[in-house]
Design a protein around this motif. Structure first.
Motif, PDB file in Angstrom:
ATOM      1  N   GLY A 230       0.793  -1.222   0.000  1.00 20.42           N
ATOM      2  CA  GLY A 230       0.000   0.000   0.000  1.00 20.42           C
ATOM      3  C   GLY A 230       0.823   1.268   0.000  1.00 20.42           C
ATOM      4  N   ARG A 231       2.132   1.144  -0.289  1.00 16.77           N
ATOM      5  CA  ARG A 231       3.017   2.310  -0.304  1.00 16.77           C
ATOM      6  C   ARG A 231       3.220   2.815  -1.728  1.00 16.77           C
ATOM      7  N   ILE A 232       3.587   4.075  -1.826  1.00 17.62           N
ATOM      8  CA  ILE A 232       3.749   4.723  -3.131  1.00 17.62           C
ATOM      9  C   ILE A 232       5.026   4.233  -3.825  1.00 17.62           C
ATOM     10  N   ILE A 233       4.948   4.093  -5.127  1.00 21.33           N
ATOM     11  CA  ILE A 233       6.127   3.821  -5.955  1.00 21.33           C
ATOM     12  C   ILE A 233       6.728   5.171  -6.342  1.00 21.33           C
ATOM     13  N   GLY A 234       7.958   5.420  -5.914  1.00 22.90           N
ATOM     14  CA  GLY A 234       8.621   6.686  -6.211  1.00 22.90           C
ATOM     15  C   GLY A 234       9.401   6.612  -7.514  1.00 22.90           C
ATOM     16  N   PHE A 235       9.163   7.555  -8.407  1.00 25.22           N
ATOM     17  CA  PHE A 235       9.888   7.644  -9.683  1.00 25.22           C
ATOM     18  C   PHE A 235      10.294   9.097  -9.877  1.00 25.22           C
ATOM     19  N   PHE A 236      11.602   9.340 -10.022  1.00 27.23           N
ATOM     20  CA  PHE A 236      12.105  10.707 -10.149  1.00 27.23           C
ATOM     21  C   PHE A 236      13.117  10.760 -11.290  1.00 27.23           C
ATOM     22  N   ASN A 237      12.977  11.791 -12.126  1.00 27.21           N
ATOM     23  CA  ASN A 237      13.909  11.972 -13.243  1.00 27.21           C
ATOM     24  C   ASN A 237      14.507  13.377 -13.271  1.00 27.21           C
ATOM     25  N   THR A 238      14.447  14.078 -12.130  1.00 25.42           N
ATOM     26  CA  THR A 238      15.095  15.379 -11.988  1.00 25.42           C
ATOM     27  C   THR A 238      15.823  15.409 -10.649  1.00 25.42           C
ATOM     28  N   SER A 239      16.699  16.381 -10.482  1.00 20.34           N
ATOM     29  CA  SER A 239      17.438  16.525  -9.240  1.00 20.34           C
ATOM     30  C   SER A 239      16.479  16.670  -8.068  1.00 20.34           C
ATOM     31  N   ILE A 240      16.818  16.008  -6.949  1.00 15.35           N
ATOM     32  CA  ILE A 240      15.883  16.003  -5.820  1.00 15.35           C
ATOM     33  C   ILE A 240      16.632  15.778  -4.526  1.00 15.35           C
ATOM     34  N   LEU A 250      11.720   2.642  -5.191  1.00 14.33           N
ATOM     35  CA  LEU A 250      12.278   3.951  -5.508  1.00 14.33           C
ATOM     36  C   LEU A 250      13.119   3.839  -6.765  1.00 14.33           C
ATOM     37  N   ILE A 251      12.767   4.642  -7.778  1.00 14.72           N
ATOM     38  CA  ILE A 251      13.475   4.631  -9.058  1.00 14.72           C
ATOM     39  C   ILE A 251      13.990   6.041  -9.334  1.00 14.72           C
ATOM     40  N   LEU A 252      15.294   6.171  -9.531  1.00 15.08           N
ATOM     41  CA  LEU A 252      15.918   7.419  -9.977  1.00 15.08           C
ATOM     42  C   LEU A 252      16.437   7.173 -11.380  1.00 15.08           C
ATOM     43  N   CYS A 253      15.908   7.899 -12.350  1.00 18.44           N
ATOM     44  CA  CYS A 253      16.231   7.650 -13.749  1.00 18.44           C
ATOM     45  C   CYS A 253      16.599   8.964 -14.431  1.00 18.44           C
ATOM     46  N   GLY A 254      17.822   9.054 -14.954  1.00 22.90           N
ATOM     47  CA  GLY A 254      18.241  10.271 -15.624  1.00 22.90           C
ATOM     48  C   GLY A 254      18.431  11.441 -14.687  1.00 22.90           C
ATOM     49  N   VAL A 255      18.786  11.154 -13.421  1.00 15.90           N
ATOM     50  CA  VAL A 255      18.941  12.202 -12.413  1.00 15.90           C
ATOM     51  C   VAL A 255      20.379  12.680 -12.397  1.00 15.90           C
ATOM     52  N   SER A 256      20.554  13.986 -12.339  1.00 14.24           N
ATOM     53  CA  SER A 256      21.877  14.586 -12.182  1.00 14.24           C
ATOM     54  C   SER A 256      21.879  15.373 -10.878  1.00 14.24           C
ATOM     55  N   GLY A 257      22.335  14.717  -9.810  1.00  8.81           N
ATOM     56  CA  GLY A 257      22.373  15.355  -8.507  1.00  8.81           C
ATOM     57  C   GLY A 257      21.147  15.027  -7.682  1.00  8.81           C
ATOM     58  N   ALA A 258      21.334  14.212  -6.638  1.00 13.19           N
ATOM     59  CA  ALA A 258      20.238  13.880  -5.726  1.00 13.19           C
ATOM     60  C   ALA A 258      20.835  13.511  -4.385  1.00 13.19           C
ATOM     61  N   ASP A 269       5.965  -8.752   1.304  1.00 14.10           N
ATOM     62  CA  ASP A 269       6.582  -9.752   2.166  1.00 14.10           C
ATOM     63  C   ASP A 269       7.352 -10.792   1.359  1.00 14.10           C
ATOM     64  N   GLY A 270       7.137 -10.833   0.061  1.00 15.24           N
ATOM     65  CA  GLY A 270       7.796 -11.824  -0.775  1.00 15.24           C
ATOM     66  C   GLY A 270       9.070 -11.347  -1.430  1.00 15.24           C
ATOM     67  N   ASN A 271       9.713 -10.320  -0.902  1.00 15.53           N
ATOM     68  CA  ASN A 271      11.001  -9.829  -1.403  1.00 15.53           C
ATOM     69  C   ASN A 271      10.917  -9.325  -2.845  1.00 15.53           C
ATOM     70  N   ASN A 272      10.185  -8.240  -3.057  1.00 13.35           N
ATOM     71  CA  ASN A 272      10.206  -7.613  -4.376  1.00 13.35           C
ATOM     72  C   ASN A 272      10.700  -6.174  -4.246  1.00 13.35           C
ATOM     73  N   ASN A 273      10.882  -5.522  -5.389  1.00 10.58           N
ATOM     74  CA  ASN A 273      11.240  -4.101  -5.473  1.00 10.58           C
ATOM     75  C   ASN A 273      12.648  -3.812  -4.970  1.00 10.58           C
ATOM     76  N   GLY A 274      12.907  -2.567  -4.603  1.00  4.80           N
ATOM     77  CA  GLY A 274      14.224  -2.108  -4.198  1.00  4.80           C
ATOM     78  C   GLY A 274      14.448  -0.690  -4.701  1.00  4.80           C
ATOM     79  N   ILE A 275      15.728  -0.296  -4.753  1.00  2.00           N
ATOM     80  CA  ILE A 275      16.114   1.029  -5.252  1.00  2.00           C
ATOM     81  C   ILE A 275      16.832   0.834  -6.582  1.00  2.00           C
ATOM     82  N   LEU A 276      16.291   1.433  -7.650  1.00  2.33           N
ATOM     83  CA  LEU A 276      16.885   1.364  -8.983  1.00  2.33           C
ATOM     84  C   LEU A 276      17.408   2.745  -9.356  1.00  2.33           C
TER      85      LEU A 276
END
Length: 539
Positions: A230-240, A250-258, A269-276
């Motif tokens: 029930g948590r949000i999927i974070g996707f960012f493509n700008t500095s943050i 959490l996905i950081l794609c094309g980010v320059s400076g974060a 609970d089944g071990n999915n997702n992560g930080i990309l």
């Protein structure tokens, strides 16, 4: 019987041709004229492509009936057609359900597809709507090679990949994409909007960008999607800059400076997702927790990324690097993963001061093709795993610095290489000799011909704890102890004689701060006499 070759991938065997005025479909065949067509009965035992649409302005209405078989395609619209609609149809057991090739305009509505070993719905073209449909148990649920198209209110479950985005300027909204191996994959394309979907409880990733995708995949909008837990999927493509947040992914794609601090990523609970982190530079992850996910942190075609002070435990892979350079991992806990650190075709990265323990494999170096995982510097880490090192392919790396003074990862007073341990206590560092006590093993540790730790760390023997001397308790003799009497003193008159006090010179064994002895006087009286004498002399 007519045999029609549609493309290199679709060979159709058809026995019927439906033309204008033939609105009833009773068997597989070709629709070669505009009009409304409906199935009057189920069609079974299909082995080729069943219904072929080779005309513009066609509606196929299944009327709730089904097409089933063991191979082939349910409905296929040939290239260059327009305004094609397929609705109210169930398709099962084939290679593909509904395929549109270069179709402009049209819709797929209320279609139920299951058990396709390729694609449930596969579209290329422009301006197509897919709505109120269900795809399950397919290799790929819905594939959008199309542009300017829309998928809305569909249910995709138990597929290998639920939804594949491979076109541009599409909208994917209000869909339920759950219990697939991968929920939604952005393979290529830009300008897409993926919003307000439930993308949750998928086996590996709710949202995934393949490592082979180019940087244009970052130019998409992914927002307000609910992921696992029930948590949000974070996707960012700008500095943050962000801190103290929790994401499903959490996905950081094309980010320059974060700068990311104290962020937790927790999937299902089944071990999915992560930080990309993909196609990014200058990213700092500090004190993040990405545990019990599929990947803790994944770096893809990225550089200048620092991961420090973070907890990456209980994942399939703790940290993965793919075609990435000049990144730093320092001071992290990377434990209880299947693979602690995986370095794939990546160079000139630094691993320092990490605890890499209780993993099946500690560090795995992979080289594929002409690229190699080489020139990485790996030092002052504690490795204690079932298998500390594994290399697939070739590549030479540095496993130590020149010995420099400083506290190393296990408390020794020189920093050099790594501490090599095993859970059984038989690791190289656990058994090595350190005759000169410099915290460095006397011999190098050879991993293979190209990877040698010349200054492996030695164990530090803790100093014994200081002990206090045992003083036997004394037992006072109550009968012989005199009753203390109050000290009687008299202040001499101001005009009385002057008392001169001379401090004796101490001998080498005498304490210079001790009080001189005055025979016949008790210590309190002596101290009082000295104080009075000094007071009178100062007058």
């Amino acid at each position: 019987m007519a045999v029609i070759v549609l493309s290199a991938y679709f060979v159709v065997t058809s026995t019927s041709v439906f033309s204008l005025g033939d609105s009833e479909i009773v068997s597989c065949g070709v629709v070669d004229a505009p009009g409304y067509y409906y199935l009057s009965s189920n069609i079974t035992n299909v082995t080729g492509t069943c219904i072929i649409i080779s005309s513009d302005d066609v509606i196929i209405d299944g009327k709730g009936r089904w097409i089933s078989g063991e191979s082939g395609t349910g409905v296929y619209a040939t290239g260059g057609k327009s305004n094609i609609t397929v609705r109210n149809l169930t398709i099962s057991g084939l290679n593909n359900g509904v395929v549109f090739v270069n179709v402009t305009g049209g819709a797929i509505e209320r279609v139920n597809i299951t058990g396709c070993n390729e694609s449930g719905i596969h579209l290329s073209g422009d301006g197509i709507l897919v709505t109120d449909s269900t795809v399950s148990s397919a290799e790929r649920g819905i594939v959008f090679h199309a542009n300017h198209s829309r998928a809305e209110n569909n249910t995709l479950s138990n597929n290998t990949v639920g939804f594949v985005v491979a076109g541009s300027w599409n909208t994917v909204t209000e869909n339920r994409i759950t219990f697939n191996d991968i929920g939604l994959q952005i393979r290529e394309g830009s300008g897409n909007t993926i919003a307000d979907n439930l993308i949750a409880n998928n086996k590996m990733y709710d949202v995934f960008i393949p490592f082979s995708s180019g940087p244009s995949v970052c130019d998409n909008t992914v927002e307000n999607n609910t992921g696992s837990g029930g948590r949000i999927i974070g996707f960012f493509n700008t500095s943050i800059r962000m801190a103290n947040l929790i994401f499903s992914e959490l996905i950081l794609c094309g980010v320059s400076g974060a700068y990311i601090e104290n962020v937790t990523v927790a999937g299902s609970d089944g071990n999915n997702n992560g930080i990309l982190i993909l196609h990014s530079t200058g990213v700092s992850l500090d004190s993040v927790n990405s545990s019990h996910n599929y990947l803790g942190v994944s770096l893809v075609s990225s550089s200048g990324v620092t991961v420090s002070g973070s907890t990456l435990t209980g994942n399939v892979i703790g940290v993965a690097m793919y075609a990435s350079t000049h990144n730093t991992l320092t001071g992290n806990e990377i434990a209880e993963n299947e693979n602690g650190v995986n370095i794939h075709n990546s160079t000139q990265n630094v691993l320092q001061g990490n605890v890499i323990s209780s993993n099946d494999i500690g560090i795995h170096l992979e080289s594929e093709g002409a690229a190699q995982s080489e020139d990485n510097t790996i030092f002052d880490n504690l490795l204690n795993n079932t298998e500390n090192f594994l290399q697939s392919g070739e590549g030479q790396n540095s496993w130590n610095l020149s010995a420099i003074p400083g506290t190393n990862i296990v408390g020794g007073h020189f920093i050099g290489g790594n501490f090599w341990a095993t859970p059984e206590g038989t690791g190289f560092s656990q058994e090595c000799k350190d005759r000169d006590g410099d915290s460095i093993c006397d011999s190098p540790y050879t991993l293979n011909d190209d990877n040698i730790d010349y200054l492996p760390l030695a164990p530090v023997t803790p100093a014994p704890a200081p002990t206090s001397p045992t003083v036997p308790p004394s037992t006072p003799n109550v009968q012989n102890t005199p009753t203390p009497q109050p000290l009687q003193t008299q202040t001499p008159p101001r005009t009385g004689p002057t008392f001169t006090h001379t401090t004796p010179t101490p001998t080498p064994s005498q304490d210079p701060t001790s009080v001189p002895e005055f025979p016949g006087f008790s210590l309190p009286v002596v101290l009082l006499m000295i104080a009075l004498a000094i007071g009178l002399r100062e007058r």
